[in-house]
Design an enzyme around this catalytic site. Sequence first.
Site, PDB file in Angstrom:
ATOM      1  N   ARG A 121      29.977   9.117 -24.618  1.00 23.38           N
ATOM      2  CA  ARG A 121      28.691   9.306 -24.534  1.00 23.38           C
ATOM      3  C   ARG A 121      28.380   9.234 -23.124  1.00 23.38           C
ATOM      4  NH1 ARG A 121      25.367   9.137 -29.613  1.00 23.38           N
ATOM      5  NH2 ARG A 121      24.032   8.189 -28.449  1.00 23.38           N
ATOM      6  N   ASP A 169       0.838  -1.313   0.112  1.00 20.09           N
ATOM      7  CA  ASP A 169      -0.050  -0.035   0.092  1.00 20.09           C
ATOM      8  C   ASP A 169       0.792   1.299   0.039  1.00 20.09           C
ATOM      9  OD1 ASP A 169      -2.124  -1.515  -0.017  1.00 20.09           O
ATOM     10  OD2 ASP A 169      -2.592  -1.326   2.197  1.00 20.09           O
TER      11      ASP A 169
END
Length: 780
Positions: free
Chosen positions: A734, A166
């Site tokens: 990169r 939850d």
Amino acid sequence: MAAAELERLRMAGAGMAIAVLTSGGDAQGMNAAVRAVTRMGIYVGAKVFLIYEGYEGLVEGGDNIKQATWLSVSNIIQLGGTVIGSARCKAFTTRQGRLRAARNLVEHGITNLCVIGGDGSLTGADVFRAEWAGLLDELLRDGLISEEVAKANGRLNVVGLVGSIDNDFCGTDMTIGTDSALHRIMEVIDAITTTAQSHQRTFVLEVMGRHCGYLALVSGLASGADWLFIPESPPEDGWEDLMCERLGETRSRGSRLNIIIIAEGAIDRNGKPISSNYVKDLVVQRLGFDTRVTVLGHVQRGGTPSAFDRVLSSKMGMEAVMALLEATPDTPACVVSLSGNQSVRLPLMECVQVTKDVQKAMDEKRFDEAIQLRGRSFENNWNIYKLLAHQKPAQEKSPFSLAILNVGAPAAGMNAAVRSAVRISICRGHTIYAVSDGFEGLAKGQIREVGWHDVAGWLGRGGSMLGTKRTLPKTCMEKIVENVRKFNIQGLLVIGGFEAYEGVLQLVEARGQYEELCIIMCVIPATISNNVPGTDFSLGSDTAVNAAMESCDRIKQSASGTKRRVFIVETMGGYCGYLSTVTGIAVGADAAYVYEDPFTIHDLKANVEHLTDKMKTDIQRGLVLRNEKCHEHYTTEFLYNLYSSEGKGIFDCRINVLGHLQQGGAPTPFDRNYGTKLGVKAVLWMSEKLQEAYRKGRVFANSADSACVIGLRKKVVAFSPVTELKKVTDFEHRLPQEQWWLNLRLMLKMLANYQISLTEYISGKMEHVTRRTLSIEKGF
């Protein structure tokens, strides 16, 4: 590392005994936590005991308390539920029951307890700890233990890990099992959407959450539900009319379905429950729509844990053992939690108190306060949901035009970001253009104005609906400038990978030549490689890790069947090793080779020997991950040949190249939610900057902070100027020069049983939970 340092660490837990139990409702990821606590405990030289059937096993003792070995927790990381069982226990709530539990622990010399469960289970552990000295005195008085035993076990240390689907425990960003439960819910919503569209139906979906609407809220946000009921914010009186009016409106605009999500604990302003059947009957009576109810129930607790839950649980399990090692008589019982991507420790009872405060606020109908106490990210989710669910006419038409484009390889979540950016721009009154095929499309004039309903249904779509190319602006700068002028574009939102960052940098550097480029620009990082500077997480990387993990789970299963087999699996990612490292942790790999962590032939030899030793145990299988560009010469083929010849007669080898599997598929709940939020925040930031740069009827912006990358950094959403990021970027490979996830590699190696130093391990700091800390912007 120095042998002395390793020895010191291996002795840190000598003489210690740690017990681990799971209690309360089960949650996916509990097994990964049990595995991490067990292995980390053994790693530091402690004895580790598994307590079966939760507190019941603690009270009953006997065979329910067993000492664990390294192999006791093998091959459980991918299993849902909890392999050591969980049970609700009446006896432990009585002092007599706790007395029996104390005696059982003392008999095994256990003075460290790790409890994985919800707030009830953790509160019980704290009561046990507070009573410990009194319980030992009583056992001593009754002659059940000796004075030496009482002295030797004088203090009980308790650490908690919150396992609850939850996500109802205040102070923690995410609890174990929440992400997996969201995966189950989204799978159901995606499946229901297709059948609902076929028959033009309305579906009322009931999800778990008796006192907390987190699951309903995030699944509503990630599916673009038409209406949402959560216990923290009951609808205004007269909601029935408004809801039916909204549903009718969406149908009249051409939508073929409606989705209504309701948390099981939904109530109205007077505290009266709102049931899914009541909502269904209402829609049928007032609108005559064909309506169905689906109650998800325990489906949400089941299934395999997501990658996020496996990594979260492993990280928290490791931190829990460190917290027990460092505990002193003055340390309060703590909960190990995640804040952003950092481990933290929180005083258990402070969290429990705030969790109770939320319930009290709801009982007393102070609903706004209940939402604030849930924390800033809950509040943000709720506000963004309300903003994007239904079109509200803009107060006034703004003078600004924005263009959105996708650049680089497709990544899951791109469409979610486009959808939210388009809708929030319309709310702000901006004119919004969609550009097809990246910078190339911008140069060719493939630009069209888009409206609210043009992006309906985009949330759950993988890939890029706009189309994406890797072309960089420098190849067609003149034409781009011409179209920026022609369409009077004052803001550019670029969603993509490293090319998106590099492209915007080229546009900024061309401002001296072209005044038209003095506009506001923003990059939303979206790439499965997670290699864009300025953010810890790129959009799409969570989906890619889950895709790679599912493939590896299957490969492991196949290896278990054939015995004595090692799989070498190649992942994507360019030079960035994020994908293979995180997937490696999630599937319990034996090694993951990456460019950022250089390795030599000696390391490869050590890995082969490690696997040879492993084949002598009961676990006769191996899994090795290799990032596609981790080494120029040690290719996947080379590793296969090396492992095959060195392991001859002991194990055989197979290669698997995962390839574009990792790019496809529907986005995970995390990527849908993250994309939605980044789209909203990027446009709000751009709107503010446009306002600042607006003079005499035109926009002129050439300061560094007018072109930024939006990203999640540690705990906050930050905007970093592209020109400043240039200094910390390795353009050849990169990559950002510094990457936070490299410290996860310690965990990968420790859990695979390599002798490594933990001197670089960063322990979580103790933080406090107050109303002020809950109101801090935590990102996602």
